[in-house]
Write an enzyme that holds these catalytic residues in place. Structure first.
Site, PDB file in Angstrom:
ATOM      1  N   HIS A 139       0.851  -1.198   0.000  1.00 38.12           N
ATOM      2  CA  HIS A 139       0.000   0.000   0.000  1.00 38.12           C
ATOM      3  C   HIS A 139       0.880   1.239   0.000  1.00 38.12           C
ATOM      4  O   HIS A 139       2.104   1.146   0.146  1.00 38.12           O
ATOM      5  CB  HIS A 139      -0.967  -0.009   1.187  1.00 38.12           C
ATOM      6  CG  HIS A 139      -0.327   0.122   2.531  1.00 38.12           C
ATOM      7  ND1 HIS A 139       0.522  -0.823   3.054  1.00 38.12           N
ATOM      8  CD2 HIS A 139      -0.408   1.105   3.475  1.00 38.12           C
ATOM      9  CE1 HIS A 139       0.920  -0.441   4.244  1.00 38.12           C
ATOM     10  NE2 HIS A 139       0.383   0.731   4.536  1.00 38.12           N
ATOM     11  N   HIS A 196       1.323   3.928   1.987  1.00 35.89           N
ATOM     12  CA  HIS A 196       1.764   4.727   3.138  1.00 35.89           C
ATOM     13  C   HIS A 196       3.279   4.922   3.090  1.00 35.89           C
ATOM     14  O   HIS A 196       4.020   4.030   2.676  1.00 35.89           O
ATOM     15  CB  HIS A 196       1.346   4.069   4.453  1.00 35.89           C
ATOM     16  CG  HIS A 196      -0.102   4.316   4.779  1.00 35.89           C
ATOM     17  ND1 HIS A 196      -0.834   3.505   5.608  1.00 35.89           N
ATOM     18  CD2 HIS A 196      -0.936   5.310   4.379  1.00 35.89           C
ATOM     19  CE1 HIS A 196      -2.072   3.984   5.703  1.00 35.89           C
ATOM     20  NE2 HIS A 196      -2.162   5.070   4.961  1.00 35.89           N
ATOM     21  N   ASP A 238       5.689   4.902   5.157  1.00 33.84           N
ATOM     22  CA  ASP A 238       6.630   3.972   5.810  1.00 33.84           C
ATOM     23  C   ASP A 238       6.851   2.703   4.987  1.00 33.84           C
ATOM     24  O   ASP A 238       7.679   1.862   5.347  1.00 33.84           O
ATOM     25  CB  ASP A 238       6.192   3.639   7.247  1.00 33.84           C
ATOM     26  CG  ASP A 238       4.806   3.022   7.347  1.00 33.84           C
ATOM     27  OD1 ASP A 238       3.914   3.406   6.556  1.00 33.84           O
ATOM     28  OD2 ASP A 238       4.611   2.149   8.216  1.00 33.84           O
ATOM     29  N   HIS A 239       6.124   2.572   3.854  1.00 37.70           N
ATOM     30  CA  HIS A 239       6.302   1.401   2.986  1.00 37.70           C
ATOM     31  C   HIS A 239       6.887   1.745   1.616  1.00 37.70           C
ATOM     32  O   HIS A 239       7.233   0.844   0.862  1.00 37.70           O
ATOM     33  CB  HIS A 239       4.959   0.677   2.800  1.00 37.70           C
ATOM     34  CG  HIS A 239       4.422   0.136   4.085  1.00 37.70           C
ATOM     35  ND1 HIS A 239       4.413  -1.201   4.392  1.00 37.70           N
ATOM     36  CD2 HIS A 239       3.910   0.771   5.172  1.00 37.70           C
ATOM     37  CE1 HIS A 239       3.905  -1.367   5.612  1.00 37.70           C
ATOM     38  NE2 HIS A 239       3.594  -0.190   6.099  1.00 37.70           N
ATOM     39  N   HIS A 260      -7.239  -1.714   4.843  1.00 42.03           N
ATOM     40  CA  HIS A 260      -6.387  -0.891   5.720  1.00 42.03           C
ATOM     41  C   HIS A 260      -6.923   0.531   5.612  1.00 42.03           C
ATOM     42  O   HIS A 260      -7.998   0.756   5.046  1.00 42.03           O
ATOM     43  CB  HIS A 260      -4.927  -1.050   5.265  1.00 42.03           C
ATOM     44  CG  HIS A 260      -3.917  -0.292   6.062  1.00 42.03           C
ATOM     45  ND1 HIS A 260      -3.942  -0.203   7.435  1.00 42.03           N
ATOM     46  CD2 HIS A 260      -2.819   0.420   5.669  1.00 42.03           C
ATOM     47  CE1 HIS A 260      -2.910   0.538   7.823  1.00 42.03           C
ATOM     48  NE2 HIS A 260      -2.227   0.930   6.787  1.00 42.03           N
ATOM     49  N   ASP A 274       0.103  -3.954   6.180  1.00 42.07           N
ATOM     50  CA  ASP A 274      -0.771  -3.366   7.192  1.00 42.07           C
ATOM     51  C   ASP A 274      -2.200  -3.807   6.912  1.00 42.07           C
ATOM     52  O   ASP A 274      -2.620  -3.887   5.758  1.00 42.07           O
ATOM     53  CB  ASP A 274      -0.696  -1.838   7.134  1.00 42.07           C
ATOM     54  CG  ASP A 274       0.690  -1.314   7.498  1.00 42.07           C
ATOM     55  OD1 ASP A 274       1.586  -2.146   7.726  1.00 42.07           O
ATOM     56  OD2 ASP A 274       0.859  -0.086   7.552  1.00 42.07           O
ATOM     57  N   HIS A 333       6.139  -5.219  11.523  1.00 43.04           N
ATOM     58  CA  HIS A 333       5.520  -3.893  11.693  1.00 43.04           C
ATOM     59  C   HIS A 333       5.277  -3.674  13.191  1.00 43.04           C
ATOM     60  O   HIS A 333       4.161  -3.462  13.649  1.00 43.04           O
ATOM     61  CB  HIS A 333       4.209  -3.837  10.888  1.00 43.04           C
ATOM     62  CG  HIS A 333       3.817  -2.446  10.458  1.00 43.04           C
ATOM     63  ND1 HIS A 333       2.988  -1.656  11.214  1.00 43.04           N
ATOM     64  CD2 HIS A 333       4.132  -1.704   9.369  1.00 43.04           C
ATOM     65  CE1 HIS A 333       2.789  -0.499  10.588  1.00 43.04           C
ATOM     66  NE2 HIS A 333       3.492  -0.497   9.458  1.00 43.04           N
TER      67      HIS A 333
END
Ligand SMILES: [Zn+2]
Ligand SMILES: [Zn+2]
Length: 310
Positions: free
Chosen positions: A61, A63, A65-66, A141, A212, A270
């Site tokens: 996805h 976000h 942090d990914h 998510h 996530d 995570h």
């Protein structure tokens, strides 16, 4: 066998011990990078994997942090020209953000010497190799178009060497033909049918990766019978309300999913800085005993019915 190497196992922000989310799945010469949080390129180097053949990138996805690590990683790939082409597969909204990052900042005004292809994911088979497939499935998510991935060997009927020995089948190409389901005629004139040397159909090894996620009821069918399930465990039950609010799971929910789906081993990642690793482990273990909390650079071999940390 599939292998998974965890490059980053932290939630949202890095900690001293944990980098941001990224992992590599390996099978033979095939390699798949799943997510690339900030700092991923250094983690790849530190892990000893190197950049070679790391040309297929799957994104769970969009976000930050990914995906932020894609900026540095692609910049290096393009400068070093270590590969001819790079494939980035993800949901539409993740890819929009990645295109902004790459073409609005990293490669702005440049024509990359490396061919970058974007694959807009939908549920279904993404890659079909000689003996395994990679399939995408939808995950709920806090952002649209989130996906999980199933790495699965084809089912097959195993070759039974004791039967071959009893039938005095000499070593050589005959065995390969029989494994492929073809009858053979031996030099002594005997005809051997595959039925005579193959066992019962066995499901292939299955590794399931979920990034996530905010709920698990819609994941059971995809995780069903997996030899290993990788999934987030950002919160503990004591802060279940926060987990719900931010579309994340508790360690307990991850454990319950593993139990319900009958998976072999649960690999949690995570991990939030707000908890100690043993708290996360304990909570999941209370419902599902075969569980690890992954650390950066942990490497697991996923085999039939077992998942071994190496
Ligand atoms: Zn995240
Ligand atoms: Zn997220």
């Amino acid at each position: 066998m599939f292998e998974i190497v965890f490059l980053g196992t932290s939630a949202s922000a890095p900690s001293v011990q944990r980098g941001l989310t990224s992992q590599v799945v390996l099978r033979g010469e095939h390699r798949f990078l799943i997510d690339a949080g900030e700092g991923t390129q250094r983690q790849i180097l530190k892990s000893g994997l190197g950049f070679k053949r790391l040309d297929r990138i799957l994104i769970t996805h969009g976000h930050l942090d990914h995906i932020l690590g894609l900026g540095g990683l692609i910049s290096t790939f393009v400068r070093w020209e270590t590969m001819d082409k790079i494939l980035i597969a993800g949901g539409k909204s993740a890819l929009d953000r990645i295109r902004d990052l790459l073409f609005g900042v990293v490669l702005k005004g440049k024509y990359p010497p490396v061919e970058i292809t974007f694959q807009d994911l939908e549920s279904g088979v993404i890659f079909e190799e000689d003996d395994f497939t990679v399939t995408a499935f939808p995950v709920y998510h806090r952002t649209p178009d989130c996906f999980g991935f199933v790495f699965e060997e084809f089912s097959r009927r195993p070759f039974l060497p004791e039967k071959a020995k009893a039938l005095k089948i000499p070593p050589g190409a005959w065995r390969g033909e029989l494994v492929n389901g073809n009858p053979v005629t031996l030099p002594d004139g005997r005809r051997i049918d595959p039925e005579m040397v193959l066992g019962e159909m066995q499901a292939g090894i299955k590794l399931v990766h979920v990034g996530d996620a905010g709920r698990t009821d819609n994941l059971v069918e995809f995780a069903q019978g997996a030899d290993a399930l990788v999934i987030e465990a950002t919160y503990l039950e004591t802060e279940k309300d926060l987990a719900e609010q931010f579309g994340h799971l508790t360690a307990n929910q991850a454990g319950e999913l593993a139990k319900e789906a009958g998976v072999g081993t649960l690999l949690l990642t995570h991990i939030s800085r707000r908890y100690r690793e043993d708290q996360v482990l304990e909570e999941a273990r209370a419902v599902f005993p075969e569980v690890y909390v992954a650390r950066d650079f942990d490497r697991f071999q996923v085999k039939r019915g077992e998942c071994v940390k190496v």
